[in-house]
Design an enzyme around this catalytic site. Structure first.
Site, PDB file in Angstrom:
ATOM      1  N   GLY A 256       0.833  -1.210   0.000  1.00 18.76           N
ATOM      2  CA  GLY A 256       0.000   0.000   0.000  1.00 18.76           C
ATOM      3  C   GLY A 256       0.858   1.246   0.000  1.00 18.76           C
ATOM      4  N   ALA A 257       2.031   1.128  -0.655  1.00 16.69           N
ATOM      5  CA  ALA A 257       2.972   2.263  -0.685  1.00 16.69           C
ATOM      6  C   ALA A 257       2.521   3.339  -1.665  1.00 16.69           C
ATOM      7  CB  ALA A 257       4.370   1.771  -1.068  1.00 16.69           C
TER       8      ALA A 257
ATOM      9  N   ARG B  55      -0.053   5.340  -1.883  1.00 14.76           N
ATOM     10  CA  ARG B  55      -0.666   6.594  -1.418  1.00 14.76           C
ATOM     11  C   ARG B  55      -0.580   6.664   0.093  1.00 14.76           C
ATOM     12  NH1 ARG B  55      -6.225   6.044  -2.206  1.00 14.76           N
ATOM     13  NH2 ARG B  55      -6.063   3.937  -3.010  1.00 14.76           N
TER      14      ARG B  55
ATOM     15  N   SER C 296       1.927  -1.863  -4.485  1.00 13.64           N
ATOM     16  CA  SER C 296       0.620  -1.228  -4.486  1.00 13.64           C
ATOM     17  C   SER C 296      -0.297  -1.924  -5.478  1.00 13.64           C
ATOM     18  CB  SER C 296       0.818   0.246  -4.842  1.00 13.64           C
ATOM     19  OG  SER C 296      -0.328   0.954  -4.521  1.00 13.64           O
TER      20      SER C 296
ATOM     21  N   TYR D  66     -14.244  -4.102   8.825  1.00 17.15           N
ATOM     22  CA  TYR D  66     -12.966  -3.407   9.016  1.00 17.15           C
ATOM     23  C   TYR D  66     -12.425  -3.655  10.429  1.00 17.15           C
ATOM     24  CZ  TYR D  66      -9.630   0.524   8.902  1.00 17.15           C
ATOM     25  OH  TYR D  66      -8.491   1.300   8.946  1.00 17.15           O
TER      26      TYR D  66
ATOM     27  N   LYS E 105      -8.961  -5.573  11.489  1.00 15.72           N
ATOM     28  CA  LYS E 105      -7.898  -4.869  12.219  1.00 15.72           C
ATOM     29  C   LYS E 105      -7.640  -5.523  13.587  1.00 15.72           C
ATOM     30  CE  LYS E 105      -6.888  -1.818   9.098  1.00 15.72           C
ATOM     31  NZ  LYS E 105      -5.577  -1.863   8.451  1.00 15.72           N
TER      32      LYS E 105
HETATM   33  P1  NAP Z   1      -5.280   4.951   1.365  1.00 12.32           P
HETATM   34  O1  NAP Z   1      -4.842   6.354   1.221  1.00 12.32           O
HETATM   35  O2  NAP Z   1      -6.633   4.553   0.893  1.00 12.32           O
HETATM   36  O3  NAP Z   1      -4.182   3.997   0.655  1.00 12.32           O
HETATM   37  C1  NAP Z   1      -4.331   2.618   0.685  1.00 12.32           C
HETATM   38  C2  NAP Z   1      -3.173   1.962  -0.030  1.00 12.32           C
HETATM   39  O4  NAP Z   1      -3.376   0.537   0.000  1.00 12.32           O
HETATM   40  C3  NAP Z   1      -3.099   2.373  -1.496  1.00 12.32           C
HETATM   41  O5  NAP Z   1      -1.750   2.551  -1.869  1.00 12.32           O
HETATM   42  C4  NAP Z   1      -3.701   1.164  -2.220  1.00 12.32           C
HETATM   43  O6  NAP Z   1      -3.146   0.927  -3.503  1.00 12.32           O
HETATM   44  C5  NAP Z   1      -3.292   0.022  -1.307  1.00 12.32           C
HETATM   45  N1  NAP Z   1      -4.172  -1.121  -1.477  1.00 12.32           N
HETATM   46  C6  NAP Z   1      -5.482  -1.228  -1.172  1.00 12.32           C
HETATM   47  N2  NAP Z   1      -5.947  -2.444  -1.496  1.00 12.32           N
HETATM   48  C7  NAP Z   1      -4.907  -3.141  -2.004  1.00 12.32           C
HETATM   49  C8  NAP Z   1      -4.737  -4.449  -2.522  1.00 12.32           C
HETATM   50  N3  NAP Z   1      -5.757  -5.324  -2.572  1.00 12.32           N
HETATM   51  N4  NAP Z   1      -3.513  -4.825  -2.974  1.00 12.32           N
HETATM   52  C9  NAP Z   1      -2.471  -3.964  -2.945  1.00 12.32           C
HETATM   53  N5  NAP Z   1      -2.557  -2.702  -2.452  1.00 12.32           N
HETATM   54  C10 NAP Z   1      -3.768  -2.294  -1.998  1.00 12.32           C
HETATM   55  O7  NAP Z   1      -5.223   4.462   2.878  1.00 12.32           O
HETATM   56  P2  NAP Z   1      -4.428   5.056   4.147  1.00 12.32           P
HETATM   57  O8  NAP Z   1      -5.342   5.972   4.851  1.00 12.32           O
HETATM   58  O9  NAP Z   1      -3.073   5.479   3.769  1.00 12.32           O
HETATM   59  O10 NAP Z   1      -4.371   3.730   5.044  1.00 12.32           O
HETATM   60  C11 NAP Z   1      -3.242   2.866   5.068  1.00 12.32           C
HETATM   61  C12 NAP Z   1      -3.456   1.828   6.148  1.00 12.32           C
HETATM   62  O11 NAP Z   1      -3.641   2.489   7.403  1.00 12.32           O
HETATM   63  C13 NAP Z   1      -4.695   0.971   5.931  1.00 12.32           C
HETATM   64  O12 NAP Z   1      -4.439  -0.356   6.331  1.00 12.32           O
HETATM   65  C14 NAP Z   1      -5.722   1.602   6.853  1.00 12.32           C
HETATM   66  O13 NAP Z   1      -6.697   0.684   7.271  1.00 12.32           O
HETATM   67  C15 NAP Z   1      -4.833   2.045   8.003  1.00 12.32           C
HETATM   68  N6  NAP Z   1      -5.438   3.134   8.791  1.00 12.32           N
HETATM   69  C16 NAP Z   1      -5.716   4.338   8.248  1.00 12.32           C
HETATM   70  C17 NAP Z   1      -6.283   5.326   9.032  1.00 12.32           C
HETATM   71  C18 NAP Z   1      -6.610   6.689   8.508  1.00 12.32           C
HETATM   72  O14 NAP Z   1      -7.192   7.474   9.246  1.00 12.32           O
HETATM   73  N7  NAP Z   1      -6.259   7.037   7.289  1.00 12.32           N
HETATM   74  C19 NAP Z   1      -6.593   5.060  10.371  1.00 12.32           C
HETATM   75  C20 NAP Z   1      -6.289   3.820  10.897  1.00 12.32           C
HETATM   76  C21 NAP Z   1      -5.711   2.849  10.095  1.00 12.32           C
HETATM   77  P3  NAP Z   1      -3.321   1.975  -4.739  1.00 12.32           P
HETATM   78  O15 NAP Z   1      -2.630   3.247  -4.329  1.00 12.32           O
HETATM   79  O16 NAP Z   1      -2.593   1.307  -5.832  1.00 12.32           O
HETATM   80  O17 NAP Z   1      -4.778   2.137  -4.907  1.00 12.32           O
END
Ligand code: NAP
Length: 248
Positions: free
Chosen positions: A14-15, A17, A38, A156, A160
């Site tokens: 998930g690198a 974004r 990603s 979700y 988690k």
């Molecule tokens: P994000 O901006 O939506 O980015 C998600 C990343 O995961 C993207 O790079 C996406 O790929 C990749 N991804 C999703 N599904 C995938 C798959 N099946 N195979 C390969 N790559 C995949 O999310 P984020 O907010 O940075 O979150 C990152 C992590 O932190 C997640 O696990 C999320 O649950 C956790 N988190 C986030 C928050 C928050 O507030 N943002 C809070 C708690 C936990 P593409 O770029 O190629 O689409």
């Protein structure tokens, strides 16, 4: 104390974004080479370009982390390109929110298979190499929702919470070989995932954050750099909540 990752190879899922991109760039700034994984080619390439701009080696890889065979194939490629992996960050994640009563099977499966299955697939694929080199740091990105639950996020939250169980089990299974496994539980961080929050919701959330702001991706990345570094050598099986004090 300077946290140094010179000579280390990191793999971040998930690198493309958000948090994953920030972790990849922070690792590069600390001296690590980074395999940027990603789901979409353009995003993984953008992340790799940023790592290269920070002066380190990087390659982009496009894979669906939910698919075990694809993951095994990409890990083989990564090991051929970099020779080893010292740090694995299981960060790729999605949401498919909805009330449990009406939740389609497909939304349950997609979230569990990606968020929990993805971490299992990468950890398993890299375990042989890490056990052989008798070192490794595995960091799973969970969520405060995995600790406290949330209405409308049963899938979700389950994924988690599952990651927390996986983290502790891997820590126990691999500890004797010098491999650590920890989790980071972010609170509300400004990324695409939280961009759709309505203004009233944002305000209500902020009232619950003692530090008075939503998190930045860099807040999570700095915790990941610490856990990946030798400064964290004696820490394993732990969950680090990085949420401005929202959950205590
Ligand atoms: P994000 O901006 O939506 O980015 C998600 C990343 O995961 C993207 O790079 C996406 O790929 C990749 N991804 C999703 N599904 C995938 C798959 N099946 N195979 C390969 N790559 C995949 O999310 P984020 O907010 O940075 O979150 C990152 C992590 O932190 C997640 O696990 C999320 O649950 C956790 N988190 C986030 C928050 C928050 O507030 N943002 C809070 C708690 C936990 P593409 O770029 O190629 O689409």
């Amino acid at each position: 104390m300077k946290l140094d990752l010179t000579g280390k190879v990191a793999l971040v899922t998930g690198a493309g974004r958000g948090i994953g991109r920030a972790v990849a760039v922070a690792f590069a700034r600390a001296g690590a080479d980074v395999a940027c994984v990603s789901r979409t080619e353009a995003n993984s390439k953008q992340a790799a370009d940023e790592v290269i701009a920070a002066g380190r080696k990087a390659h982009p890889y496009t894979v669906d982390v939910a698919k075990a065979a694809e993951v095994d194939g990409v890990v083989e490629k990564i090991l051929a390109d970099f020779g080893r992996v010292d740090v694995l960050v299981n960060n790729a994640g999605i949401t498919r929110d909805g009330l449990l009563m009406r939740m389609p099977e497909a939304d349950w499966d997609a979230v569990l298979d990606t968020n929990l299955g993805g971490a299992f697939h990468f950890t398993r694929a890299l375990s042989r190499g890490m056990l052989k080199q008798r070192s490794g740091k595995i960091i799973n990105i969970t969520s405060i929702i995995g600790r406290i639950g949330n209405a409308g996020q049963a899938n979700y939250a389950a994924s988690k919470a599952g990651l927390i169980g996986l983290t502790k089990s891997v820590a126990k299974e691999f500890g004797s070989r010098g491999i650590t496994c920890n989790a980071i539980a972010p609170g509300f961080i400004e990324t695409d995932m939280t961009a759709e929050l309505k203004e009233e919701m944002r305000k209500a959330l902020l009232e619950r954050v003692p530090l008075g702001r939503l998190g930045k991706v860099e807040d999570i990345a700095s915790c990941a750099v610490f856990l990946a570094s030798s400064a964290a050598d004696y820490i394993t099986g732990q969950v680090f909540t990085v949420d401005g004090g929202m959950v205590m």
